[in-house]
Design an enzyme around this catalytic site. Sequence first.
Site, PDB file in Angstrom:
ATOM      1  N   HIS A 155      -8.995   5.298   2.692  1.00  0.00           N
ATOM      2  CA  HIS A 155      -7.772   5.608   1.949  1.00  0.00           C
ATOM      3  C   HIS A 155      -7.421   7.086   1.923  1.00  0.00           C
ATOM      4  CE1 HIS A 155      -8.732   1.524   0.918  1.00  0.00           C
ATOM      5  NE2 HIS A 155      -7.462   1.372   0.583  1.00  0.00           N
ATOM      6  N   GLY A 158       0.835  -1.206   0.000  1.00  0.00           N
ATOM      7  CA  GLY A 158       0.000   0.000   0.000  1.00  0.00           C
ATOM      8  C   GLY A 158       0.865   1.249   0.000  1.00  0.00           C
ATOM      9  N   ILE A 216       1.758   3.471   6.631  1.00  0.00           N
ATOM     10  CA  ILE A 216       1.095   4.487   7.454  1.00  0.00           C
ATOM     11  C   ILE A 216       0.732   3.896   8.813  1.00  0.00           C
ATOM     12  CG2 ILE A 216       0.167   5.727   5.454  1.00  0.00           C
ATOM     13  CD1 ILE A 216      -2.625   4.613   6.369  1.00  0.00           C
ATOM     14  N   ASP A 217       0.686   2.555   8.900  1.00  0.00           N
ATOM     15  CA  ASP A 217       0.258   1.916  10.155  1.00  0.00           C
ATOM     16  C   ASP A 217       1.335   1.963  11.244  1.00  0.00           C
ATOM     17  OD1 ASP A 217      -2.064   1.295   8.881  1.00  0.00           O
ATOM     18  OD2 ASP A 217      -1.641  -0.827   8.636  1.00  0.00           O
ATOM     19  N   ARG A 239     -24.726  13.888  19.480  1.00  0.00           N
ATOM     20  CA  ARG A 239     -24.583  12.554  18.887  1.00  0.00           C
ATOM     21  C   ARG A 239     -23.293  11.862  19.316  1.00  0.00           C
ATOM     22  NH1 ARG A 239     -26.265  14.033  12.702  1.00  0.00           N
ATOM     23  NH2 ARG A 239     -28.451  13.438  12.875  1.00  0.00           N
ATOM     24  N   GLY A 243       6.390  -2.256   3.234  1.00  0.00           N
ATOM     25  CA  GLY A 243       6.066  -2.650   4.599  1.00  0.00           C
ATOM     26  C   GLY A 243       6.527  -4.080   4.874  1.00  0.00           C
ATOM     27  N   GLY A 279       1.555  -8.501  -5.677  1.00  0.00           N
ATOM     28  CA  GLY A 279       2.573  -8.815  -6.680  1.00  0.00           C
ATOM     29  C   GLY A 279       3.766  -9.535  -6.076  1.00  0.00           C
ATOM     30  N   MET A 330      -7.378   3.462   9.729  1.00  0.00           N
ATOM     31  CA  MET A 330      -6.629   2.284   9.305  1.00  0.00           C
ATOM     32  C   MET A 330      -5.797   1.728  10.462  1.00  0.00           C
ATOM     33  SD  MET A 330      -5.589   2.664   5.341  1.00  0.00           S
ATOM     34  CE  MET A 330      -6.812   2.286   4.083  1.00  0.00           C
ATOM     35  N   GLY A 331      -5.347   0.522  10.290  1.00  0.00           N
ATOM     36  CA  GLY A 331      -4.597  -0.175  11.333  1.00  0.00           C
ATOM     37  C   GLY A 331      -5.109  -1.596  11.395  1.00  0.00           C
TER      38      GLY A 331
HETATM   39  O1  F6P Z   1      -1.161   0.600   4.503  1.00  0.00           O
HETATM   40  C1  F6P Z   1      -1.649  -0.402   5.400  1.00  0.00           C
HETATM   41  C2  F6P Z   1      -3.115  -0.380   5.317  1.00  0.00           C
HETATM   42  O2  F6P Z   1      -3.394   0.944   5.468  1.00  0.00           O
HETATM   43  C3  F6P Z   1      -3.937  -1.184   6.314  1.00  0.00           C
HETATM   44  O3  F6P Z   1      -4.190  -0.548   7.519  1.00  0.00           O
HETATM   45  C4  F6P Z   1      -5.190  -1.459   5.550  1.00  0.00           C
HETATM   46  O4  F6P Z   1      -5.893  -2.554   6.024  1.00  0.00           O
HETATM   47  C5  F6P Z   1      -4.670  -1.682   4.197  1.00  0.00           C
HETATM   48  O5  F6P Z   1      -3.533  -0.837   4.055  1.00  0.00           O
HETATM   49  C6  F6P Z   1      -5.646  -1.468   3.103  1.00  0.00           C
HETATM   50  O6  F6P Z   1      -4.982  -1.507   1.891  1.00  0.00           O
HETATM   51  P1  F6P Z   1      -5.627  -1.822   0.474  1.00  0.00           P
HETATM   52  O7  F6P Z   1      -6.977  -1.262   0.456  1.00  0.00           O
HETATM   53  O8  F6P Z   1      -4.684  -1.157  -0.464  1.00  0.00           O
HETATM   54  O9  F6P Z   1      -5.636  -3.304   0.359  1.00  0.00           O
END
Ligand code: F6P
Length: 359
Positions: free
Chosen positions: A283, A10, A138-139, A174, A114, A74, A181-182
Amino acid sequence: MRIALSTGGGDAPGLNAVIRAAVLSAINRGWEVLGIKRGFAGLMGEDEVVPLTKSSVRGIAHLGGTILRTTNHGNPFHYPRRQPDGSLIEIDRSDELIANARALGIDAIISIGGDGSLSIAQRLCDKGMNIVGVPKTIDNDVSGTITTFGFDTAVNTALEAIDKLHTTAESHDRVMVMEVMGRDTGFIALHSGLAGTADVILIPEIPYDIEKVCDKIRERDRTGRSFSIVVVAEGAFPAGGQVHIMGKSLPGQAKRVGGIAETIAHQISERTGKETRSLVLGHLQRGGMPTGYDRLLATRFGGAAVRAIAEEKWGHMVALQSPHIVAIPIRDVLKEQKKVDPLHDIVQTARATGISFGD
Ligand code: F6P
């Protein structure tokens, strides 16, 4: 000396700054640089290998994404191939990749990625390729480095969203549940949640109990704070429960997680009677301009990777071990994934300031 650069997995803001720094550092040593397109696809006849010159990296340091493009399905050791009947199988194309790299006269590769890309780099190294790794995610879940570029940008994107959610949540009394993400780790949720003064932070490292989450929301209501902000990492799960798997993943691709925010929002609304909304930041966290911190770190990594090649540190990854950038064996990095330490001072301070982890 002819080196090649590859970006895999990613994308993360800062990739172009790494590429720029590595290309300029190498060219200024008198080396030639090639760019392998779309992970390693360029070395398997599935995409191009292009020369990278000073002019190809002009004006890119501030841009998100990667000029080399990327893919997260890939892996040359498990490369997807479509069969005549339409089904997909995985085959090992690593020998072909190595042969093509040799035919192009590539002496060394900088692999920017990563944990997935780093383990591919290690396996290619074991087969005799000269590889240096640059950690990217980014995680922030790569061990051996204090942080990875892209993380700070993602945290700032999440923080901006939390700030915006506060005003609408308060106006409507509310609960807002925001998913960040993570997949395996809660760094983005923890850092943005504490900086953004969320009320509840849910991370994979601390399984939650939805009743405890609701207790926090009820307690706020009793004290006149009739809105709440919940920040949840996509990989968070309830104690004794499962991670939310989303949709289908392609062969060679990690399972996609996500969608937990909507479930939590529904549960909160049912239990507390409060109007609750959810959103998935998704994203957005991977896009946009890298922050100054990420641009600098990425640039330092790019320069350090070229120095590591000059020192023939094959199978090493550049890493931030403040105040220095060091090179450490990828093999050691792969031994364990970096996770949030539930006793870390950030968690302690979050708890001390009233944030609930739902435990
Ligand atoms: O970059 C890591 C990450 O952000 C994860 O937290 C997330 O699950 C994943 O990428 C999603 O990536 P993609 O949608 O590109 O498969």
